[in-house]
Design a protein around this motif. Structure first.
Motif, PDB file in Angstrom:
ATOM      1  N   LEU A 179     -22.708 -21.789   0.325  1.00  0.00           N
ATOM      2  CA  LEU A 179     -22.978 -22.724  -0.719  1.00  0.00           C
ATOM      3  C   LEU A 179     -21.457 -23.014  -1.211  1.00  0.00           C
ATOM      4  O   LEU A 179     -21.008 -24.250  -1.511  1.00  0.00           O
ATOM      5  CB  LEU A 179     -23.908 -22.674  -1.708  1.00  0.00           C
ATOM      6  N   ILE A 180     -20.772 -22.079  -1.777  1.00  0.00           N
ATOM      7  CA  ILE A 180     -19.570 -22.223  -2.551  1.00  0.00           C
ATOM      8  C   ILE A 180     -18.490 -22.744  -1.634  1.00  0.00           C
ATOM      9  O   ILE A 180     -17.949 -23.696  -2.030  1.00  0.00           O
ATOM     10  CB  ILE A 180     -19.258 -21.078  -3.176  1.00  0.00           C
ATOM     11  N   ASP A 181     -18.580 -22.262  -0.354  1.00  0.00           N
ATOM     12  CA  ASP A 181     -17.398 -22.763   0.594  1.00  0.00           C
ATOM     13  C   ASP A 181     -17.850 -24.322   0.913  1.00  0.00           C
ATOM     14  O   ASP A 181     -16.826 -24.973   1.258  1.00  0.00           O
ATOM     15  CB  ASP A 181     -17.763 -21.842   1.934  1.00  0.00           C
ATOM     16  N   ALA A 182     -19.191 -24.417   0.908  1.00  0.00           N
ATOM     17  CA  ALA A 182     -19.504 -26.163   1.386  1.00  0.00           C
ATOM     18  C   ALA A 182     -19.009 -26.919   0.303  1.00  0.00           C
ATOM     19  O   ALA A 182     -18.270 -28.074   0.352  1.00  0.00           O
ATOM     20  CB  ALA A 182     -20.756 -26.185   1.679  1.00  0.00           C
ATOM     21  N   ALA A 183     -19.211 -26.645  -1.139  1.00  0.00           N
ATOM     22  CA  ALA A 183     -18.924 -27.121  -2.342  1.00  0.00           C
ATOM     23  C   ALA A 183     -17.264 -27.368  -2.265  1.00  0.00           C
ATOM     24  O   ALA A 183     -16.918 -28.595  -2.823  1.00  0.00           O
ATOM     25  CB  ALA A 183     -19.414 -26.463  -3.563  1.00  0.00           C
ATOM     26  N   LYS A 184     -16.650 -26.354  -2.017  1.00  0.00           N
ATOM     27  CA  LYS A 184     -15.097 -26.397  -2.114  1.00  0.00           C
ATOM     28  C   LYS A 184     -14.702 -27.399  -1.079  1.00  0.00           C
ATOM     29  O   LYS A 184     -13.768 -28.211  -1.274  1.00  0.00           O
ATOM     30  CB  LYS A 184     -14.617 -24.994  -1.829  1.00  0.00           C
ATOM     31  N   ALA A 185     -15.253 -27.253   0.156  1.00  0.00           N
ATOM     32  CA  ALA A 185     -14.669 -28.167   1.106  1.00  0.00           C
ATOM     33  C   ALA A 185     -15.165 -29.605   0.594  1.00  0.00           C
ATOM     34  O   ALA A 185     -14.133 -30.721   1.089  1.00  0.00           O
ATOM     35  CB  ALA A 185     -15.489 -28.030   2.448  1.00  0.00           C
ATOM     36  N   LYS A 186     -16.186 -30.000   0.261  1.00  0.00           N
ATOM     37  CA  LYS A 186     -16.278 -31.385  -0.235  1.00  0.00           C
ATOM     38  C   LYS A 186     -15.824 -31.777  -1.466  1.00  0.00           C
ATOM     39  O   LYS A 186     -15.460 -32.912  -1.557  1.00  0.00           O
ATOM     40  CB  LYS A 186     -17.878 -31.616  -0.536  1.00  0.00           C
ATOM     41  N   GLY A 187     -15.155 -30.816  -2.368  1.00  0.00           N
ATOM     42  CA  GLY A 187     -14.387 -31.381  -3.621  1.00  0.00           C
ATOM     43  C   GLY A 187     -15.485 -32.174  -4.635  1.00  0.00           C
ATOM     44  O   GLY A 187     -14.636 -32.825  -5.209  1.00  0.00           O
ATOM     45  N   GLU A 188     -16.800 -32.163  -4.615  1.00  0.00           N
ATOM     46  CA  GLU A 188     -17.495 -32.928  -5.413  1.00  0.00           C
ATOM     47  C   GLU A 188     -17.597 -32.384  -6.744  1.00  0.00           C
ATOM     48  O   GLU A 188     -17.924 -33.329  -7.691  1.00  0.00           O
ATOM     49  CB  GLU A 188     -18.849 -33.004  -4.788  1.00  0.00           C
ATOM     50  N   GLU A 189     -17.193 -31.203  -7.196  1.00  0.00           N
ATOM     51  CA  GLU A 189     -17.369 -30.788  -8.694  1.00  0.00           C
ATOM     52  C   GLU A 189     -16.096 -29.845  -8.737  1.00  0.00           C
ATOM     53  O   GLU A 189     -15.610 -29.359  -7.681  1.00  0.00           O
ATOM     54  CB  GLU A 189     -18.828 -30.305  -8.744  1.00  0.00           C
ATOM     55  N   PRO A 190     -16.044 -29.226  -9.931  1.00  0.00           N
ATOM     56  CA  PRO A 190     -14.919 -28.288 -10.166  1.00  0.00           C
ATOM     57  C   PRO A 190     -15.301 -27.194  -9.653  1.00  0.00           C
ATOM     58  O   PRO A 190     -16.578 -26.822  -9.516  1.00  0.00           O
ATOM     59  CB  PRO A 190     -14.976 -28.242 -12.017  1.00  0.00           C
ATOM     60  N   TYR A 191     -14.434 -26.540  -9.114  1.00  0.00           N
ATOM     61  CA  TYR A 191     -14.454 -25.037  -8.440  1.00  0.00           C
ATOM     62  C   TYR A 191     -14.382 -23.906  -9.566  1.00  0.00           C
ATOM     63  O   TYR A 191     -13.499 -23.516  -9.939  1.00  0.00           O
ATOM     64  CB  TYR A 191     -13.302 -24.971  -7.533  1.00  0.00           C
ATOM     65  N   LEU A 192     -15.612 -23.780 -10.083  1.00  0.00           N
ATOM     66  CA  LEU A 192     -15.723 -22.882 -11.061  1.00  0.00           C
ATOM     67  C   LEU A 192     -16.626 -21.579 -10.862  1.00  0.00           C
ATOM     68  O   LEU A 192     -16.496 -20.571 -11.688  1.00  0.00           O
ATOM     69  CB  LEU A 192     -16.466 -23.725 -12.319  1.00  0.00           C
ATOM     70  N   VAL A 193     -17.264 -21.492  -9.593  1.00  0.00           N
ATOM     71  CA  VAL A 193     -18.152 -20.517  -9.573  1.00  0.00           C
ATOM     72  C   VAL A 193     -17.817 -19.773  -7.998  1.00  0.00           C
ATOM     73  O   VAL A 193     -17.621 -20.666  -7.127  1.00  0.00           O
ATOM     74  CB  VAL A 193     -19.636 -20.805  -9.440  1.00  0.00           C
ATOM     75  N   GLU A 194     -17.583 -18.527  -8.076  1.00  0.00           N
ATOM     76  CA  GLU A 194     -17.430 -17.837  -6.801  1.00  0.00           C
ATOM     77  C   GLU A 194     -18.375 -16.663  -6.614  1.00  0.00           C
ATOM     78  O   GLU A 194     -19.271 -16.598  -7.228  1.00  0.00           O
ATOM     79  CB  GLU A 194     -15.872 -17.231  -6.860  1.00  0.00           C
ATOM     80  N   ALA A 195     -18.423 -16.172  -5.519  1.00  0.00           N
ATOM     81  CA  ALA A 195     -19.333 -15.248  -4.982  1.00  0.00           C
ATOM     82  C   ALA A 195     -18.723 -14.089  -4.601  1.00  0.00           C
ATOM     83  O   ALA A 195     -17.649 -13.743  -4.233  1.00  0.00           O
ATOM     84  CB  ALA A 195     -20.010 -15.937  -3.686  1.00  0.00           C
ATOM     85  N   HIS A 196     -19.474 -12.978  -5.078  1.00  0.00           N
ATOM     86  CA  HIS A 196     -19.333 -11.660  -4.410  1.00  0.00           C
ATOM     87  C   HIS A 196     -20.484 -11.115  -3.657  1.00  0.00           C
ATOM     88  O   HIS A 196     -21.322 -11.982  -3.461  1.00  0.00           O
ATOM     89  CB  HIS A 196     -19.520 -10.514  -5.741  1.00  0.00           C
ATOM     90  N   ILE A 197     -20.381 -10.093  -2.951  1.00  0.00           N
ATOM     91  CA  ILE A 197     -21.492  -9.670  -2.159  1.00  0.00           C
ATOM     92  C   ILE A 197     -22.111  -8.649  -3.062  1.00  0.00           C
ATOM     93  O   ILE A 197     -21.377  -7.414  -3.360  1.00  0.00           O
ATOM     94  CB  ILE A 197     -21.028  -8.919  -0.728  1.00  0.00           C
ATOM     95  N   GLY A 198     -23.429  -8.580  -3.474  1.00  0.00           N
ATOM     96  CA  GLY A 198     -23.879  -7.604  -4.562  1.00  0.00           C
ATOM     97  C   GLY A 198     -24.773  -6.552  -3.975  1.00  0.00           C
ATOM     98  O   GLY A 198     -25.562  -6.544  -2.962  1.00  0.00           O
TER      99      GLY A 198
END
Length: 443
Positions: A179-198
């Motif tokens: 989801l984060i990768d897709a949001a970054k690719a679209k650039g639709e909103e500020p890139y504020l949230v990233e992911a770890h593998i928990g």
């Protein structure tokens, strides 16, 4: 474009205190730093700070936003004489009682409180066994609503439903990273949230689970975020069932790299510390939580290459956390002074740099404009050589006047840009229902 005029620039590493500084912010980045810059940028919106302290953003490097509605909890909690019973009687009941609404308000309240305490970013570690799919996206909504930068992940575990639960947790981690990768690719909103593998902790993740996690790390390019050696039980369990030290076991599945974040680590062996250091991973120290759970003290802090500070869910006041970390270290006879703990605090920005592929943590052009601003009237000289002493014995969250994330004020002159009173009022109702849900669950 914003020009922060007449600031006292403060930097953690290398330590810096410089008065009369102008800082120009544009497109989420620090564009220029100098003196009398208003003539150079005549179209900039000027905010006169009148000598207030401006420092790189403060990061809470390990937190649990799912615990946000636990403050003053009024549920029937059995006496808990040891670490495992604390988990079973309190935290593992709380996380099972969460529904989507409770999760949203818990994350939203924690985001607001973090900002008000001076944090520009929080690295979260989430658990809600009965709301797995979509839970991280729900938390992300709170980050974006408040403008807080952060990371989150799902706490993969087998403690409730075995391998099926582990698989669902890993799937949620992968889904969120995508989801984060897709949001970054679209650039639709500020890139504020990233992911770890928990993952929760080695003692609740079987080798089958570690294999799933390893695949997730490789597939997403993210790092592992896990508790290790928070109690001696974790170490004993690993020796009993796997005949390996904790980090040695994780590393055998390719789970230790320079994005790895291991929380606590009180009882790691010298071999484990050497592996973590060699792979350039991070230990996050959570002094107040360790004290609250009576699990002991990490007397090997100086042996770790990379140390950051977190709260493990006890709010996000990193001024208080630094003080407790230093005072507990001194109480335990440790040799380090406040400058070491200030470096640990600043290391949170290095974690962000590695995961967001951007520059954080310095007041120089090209770095992210994530800034914490303090209104601090010092009774003694404030300079680079004694900055750490002011952190340990002077600064506190009440001095926070403004917080900027990605070049935008998310908290300005002690005000949020939206009315937070209705959020707190609703959170109280949700918390009361959550506590009743806990009482309906068995330990």
């Amino acid at each position: 474009m914003i020009l922060l005029k007449n600031a006292t620039a403060v930097q953690f590493e290398p330590a810096l205190v410089k008065q009369g500084v102008d800082i120009v912010i544009d497109n989420g980045l620090i564009k220029d730093v100098g003196t009398n810059l208003s003539s150079k940028y005549p179209n900039a919106l000027i905010k006169d700070l009148k000598g207030q302290l401006v420092m790189p953003g403060i990061v809470c490097s390990h937190n649990h936003f799912y615990s946000g509605l636990a403050r003053g909890i009024m549920a029937d909690i059995k006496p808990s004489p040891d670490f495992i019973s604390i988990l079973k009687n309190l935290w593992w009941r709380l996380d099972r009682a969460l529904d989507e609404e409770a999760l949203y308000y818990s994350g939203l309240i924690c985001s607001l409180e973090a900002i008000k305490s001076g944090c520009t970013s929080v690295i979260d570690h989430h658990a809600s066994p009965n709301v797995i799919a979509g839970s991280l996206a729900t938390l992300r909504k709170g980050f974006l609503k408040t403008g807080l930068r952060g990371m989150t992940c799902f706490e993969t575990t087998d403690r409730n439903r075995g391998l099926d639960e582990m698989a669902e947790g890993v799937e949620e981690n992968i889904r969120f990273a995508e989801l984060i990768d897709a949001a970054k690719a679209k650039g639709e909103e500020p890139y504020l949230v990233e992911a770890h593998i928990g993952a929760h902790a080695p003692f609740t993740v079987s080798n089958e689970g570690l294999s799933l996690l390893s695949n997730a790390v490789k597939k997403t390019g993210r790092g592992l975020h896990i508790h290790v050696a928070e109690d001696t039980y974790d170490v004993t369990h690993s020796h009993h069932h796997y005949d390996q030290d904790l980090v040695e076991r994780l590393d055998s599945y390719g789970l230790i790299n320079n994005k790895s974040l291991l929380a606590h680590g009180l009882f790691l062996s010298d071999k484990d510390i050497a592996i973590l250091n060699d792979k350039d991973g991070f230990l996050v120290h959570n002094a107040r939580s360790n004290m609250n759970n009576n699990v002991g003290y990490n007397d090997k802090l100086a042996s770790f290459k990379n140390v950051a500070l977190g709260t493990d869910g006890i709010g996000a006041d990193m001024f208080e956390e630094l003080k407790f970390s230093f005072f507990k270290h001194r109480d335990a006879g440790g040799p380090m002074w406040p400058d070491s703990f200030l470096k640990f605090l600043g290391n949170g920005n290095e974690l962000l740099s590695r995961n967001f592929s951007a520059k954080f943590g310095q007041l120089t052009p090209g770095h992210k404009a994530d800034l914490t601003i303090l209104e601090y009237m010092s009774p003694t000289p404030l300079m680079a050589d004694n900055l750490a002493g002011h952190f340990a014995f002077g600064f506190n969250a009440s001095h926070v006047s403004s917080v900027m994330v990605e070049g935008q004020f998310v908290y300005e002159d002690r005000e949020f840009p939206f009315d937070v009173a209705p959020i707190y009022a609703e959170a109280q109702k949700v918390a009361a229902r959550l506590w009743k849900n806990m009482d309906a669950l068995k330990s």
